[in-house]
Design a protein around this motif. Structure first.
Motif, short mmCIF file in Angstrom:
data_model
loop_
_atom_site.label_atom_id
_atom_site.label_comp_id
_atom_site.label_asym_id
_atom_site.label_seq_id
_atom_site.Cartn_x
_atom_site.Cartn_y
_atom_site.Cartn_z
N SER A 1 0.88 -1.23 0.10
CA SER A 1 0.03 -0.01 0.01
C SER A 1 0.72 1.35 -0.17
N LYS A 2 2.00 1.18 -0.12
CA LYS A 2 3.07 2.12 -0.29
C LYS A 2 3.48 2.54 -1.54
N TYR A 3 3.20 4.15 -1.87
CA TYR A 3 3.89 4.43 -3.14
C TYR A 3 4.70 5.51 -3.03
N MET A 4 5.70 5.37 -4.03
CA MET A 4 6.91 6.21 -4.48
C MET A 4 6.28 7.64 -5.10
N THR A 5 6.02 8.77 -4.62
CA THR A 5 5.56 9.78 -5.38
C THR A 5 6.30 10.77 -6.19
N PHE A 6 5.95 11.37 -7.25
CA PHE A 6 7.06 12.21 -7.94
C PHE A 6 6.35 13.21 -8.76
N LYS A 7 6.93 14.12 -9.19
CA LYS A 7 6.18 15.36 -10.09
C LYS A 7 6.51 15.26 -11.28
N SER A 8 5.71 15.47 -12.25
CA SER A 8 5.87 15.37 -13.67
C SER A 8 4.94 16.53 -14.26
N GLY A 9 5.58 17.52 -14.74
CA GLY A 9 4.42 18.58 -15.14
C GLY A 9 3.72 19.28 -14.07
N ASN A 10 2.63 19.56 -14.10
CA ASN A 10 1.95 19.99 -12.85
C ASN A 10 1.20 19.04 -12.12
N GLU A 11 1.33 17.72 -12.27
CA GLU A 11 0.90 16.70 -11.61
C GLU A 11 1.72 15.80 -10.60
N TYR A 12 0.97 15.12 -9.71
CA TYR A 12 2.11 14.28 -8.93
C TYR A 12 1.37 12.81 -9.22
N PHE A 13 2.59 11.98 -9.39
CA PHE A 13 2.07 10.58 -9.69
C PHE A 13 2.43 9.63 -8.66
N GLY A 14 2.12 8.71 -8.56
CA GLY A 14 2.50 7.39 -7.62
C GLY A 14 2.72 6.09 -8.36
N LEU A 15 3.94 5.46 -7.91
CA LEU A 15 4.34 4.20 -8.34
C LEU A 15 4.52 3.16 -7.18
N LYS A 16 3.86 1.92 -7.39
CA LYS A 16 3.82 1.13 -6.11
C LYS A 16 5.33 0.86 -5.77
N ILE A 17 5.67 1.06 -4.41
CA ILE A 17 7.05 0.96 -4.20
C ILE A 17 7.75 -0.39 -4.20
N GLN A 18 6.82 -1.35 -4.41
CA GLN A 18 7.38 -2.69 -4.79
C GLN A 18 8.06 -2.87 -6.06
N TYR A 19 7.84 -2.05 -6.95
CA TYR A 19 8.46 -1.85 -8.32
C TYR A 19 9.76 -0.90 -8.20
N VAL A 20 9.72 -0.28 -7.30
CA VAL A 20 11.18 0.85 -7.12
C VAL A 20 12.36 0.10 -6.55
N ASN A 21 13.27 -0.02 -7.48
CA ASN A 21 14.60 -0.68 -6.96
C ASN A 21 15.47 0.39 -6.24
N GLU A 22 15.67 1.69 -6.66
CA GLU A 22 16.47 2.59 -6.23
C GLU A 22 15.97 3.90 -6.86
N ILE A 23 16.78 4.90 -6.32
CA ILE A 23 16.56 6.10 -6.84
C ILE A 23 17.93 6.68 -6.85
N ILE A 24 18.28 7.28 -8.28
CA ILE A 24 19.64 7.89 -8.39
C ILE A 24 19.54 9.05 -8.75
N GLN A 25 20.83 10.09 -8.70
CA GLN A 25 20.79 11.27 -9.44
C GLN A 25 20.80 11.11 -10.92
N ILE A 26 20.44 12.13 -11.71
CA ILE A 26 20.65 12.11 -12.96
C ILE A 26 22.13 11.87 -13.27
N GLN A 27 22.29 11.52 -14.29
CA GLN A 27 23.80 11.06 -14.79
C GLN A 27 23.92 11.24 -16.21
N ALA A 28 25.11 10.82 -16.66
CA ALA A 28 25.11 10.84 -18.23
C ALA A 28 24.37 9.64 -18.91
N ILE A 29 23.81 9.95 -19.74
CA ILE A 29 22.62 9.02 -20.59
C ILE A 29 23.35 8.74 -21.93
N THR A 30 23.66 7.62 -22.47
CA THR A 30 24.18 7.37 -23.70
C THR A 30 22.89 7.25 -24.54
#
Length: 180
Positions: free
Chosen positions: A26-55
């Motif tokens: 029943s826990k959700y990681m919430t984040f902002k995209s545009g003007n809205e806030y979204f939630g994603l079940k925490i069971q899917y979240v492996n980790e959170i990292i800072q933005i880095q170089a993307i190839t």
């Protein structure tokens, strides 16, 4: 860049007692995209990292930003704003990559900023409203609306978010392939 924090390890959920594993559902990681806030079940979240170089990978959809190397694992990265058809934004120090594990697929989701981890009970989740077929927008990726006090969070369905993503062009082959 350095890691912000590890939210949860799916293997740890297996080691937890039944009640604790149920509590995580029943826990959700919430984040902002545009003007809205979204939630994603925490069971899917492996980790959170800072933005880095993307190839970048040529000839992929614009929302597929490319690949990152995360401790030896090559992970495709999707910009959530672009996936939702929103205007692009300039990445800054609040921009993060949420690394999710959905079945055997690991994918990074670029988000503007992490909001919080919240608990949303099933009784506080409503189906998304359908106003008209043409008014789908990012709601086609939403499975529910979570009520949290006087606010709402749009709850993402990872299957719908990733289902039609052409990640085959950016996935690292796990088996050696023979050319014909």
């Amino acid at each position: 860049m350095s890691e912000i924090s590890t939210v949860t390890d799916p293997d740890e959920l297996l080691d937890l007692g039944y009640s604790e594993a149920e509590e995580h559902k029943s826990k959700y990681m919430t984040f902002k995209s545009g003007n809205e806030y979204f939630g994603l079940k925490i069971q899917y979240v492996n980790e959170i990292i800072q933005i880095q170089a993307i190839t970048s990978v040529p000839e992929t959809e614009d929302y597929i930003k490319g690949l990152i190397n995360l401790r030896g694992k090559i992970i495709p990265v999707i910009d959530v704003r672009l996936r939702f058809g929103q205007e692009p934004f300039a990445y800054n120090d609040r921009t993060c990559i949420i690394v999710i594990q959905y079945y055997d697929m690991m994918v990074g989701l670029v988000v503007e900023k992490i909001a919080d981890v919240v608990e949303i009970k099933d009784s506080d989740i409503l189906p998304p409203p359908t106003i008209s077929r043409s008014d789908q927008g990012n709601r086609k990726y939403i499975y529910g609306i979570g009520k949290i006090g006087d606010t709402v969070k749009l709850l993402l369905d990872p299957d719908k978010l990733l289902r039609d993503v052409d990640l085959t062009s950016v996935e690292q082959p796990n088996k050696s392939s023979e050319e014909e």
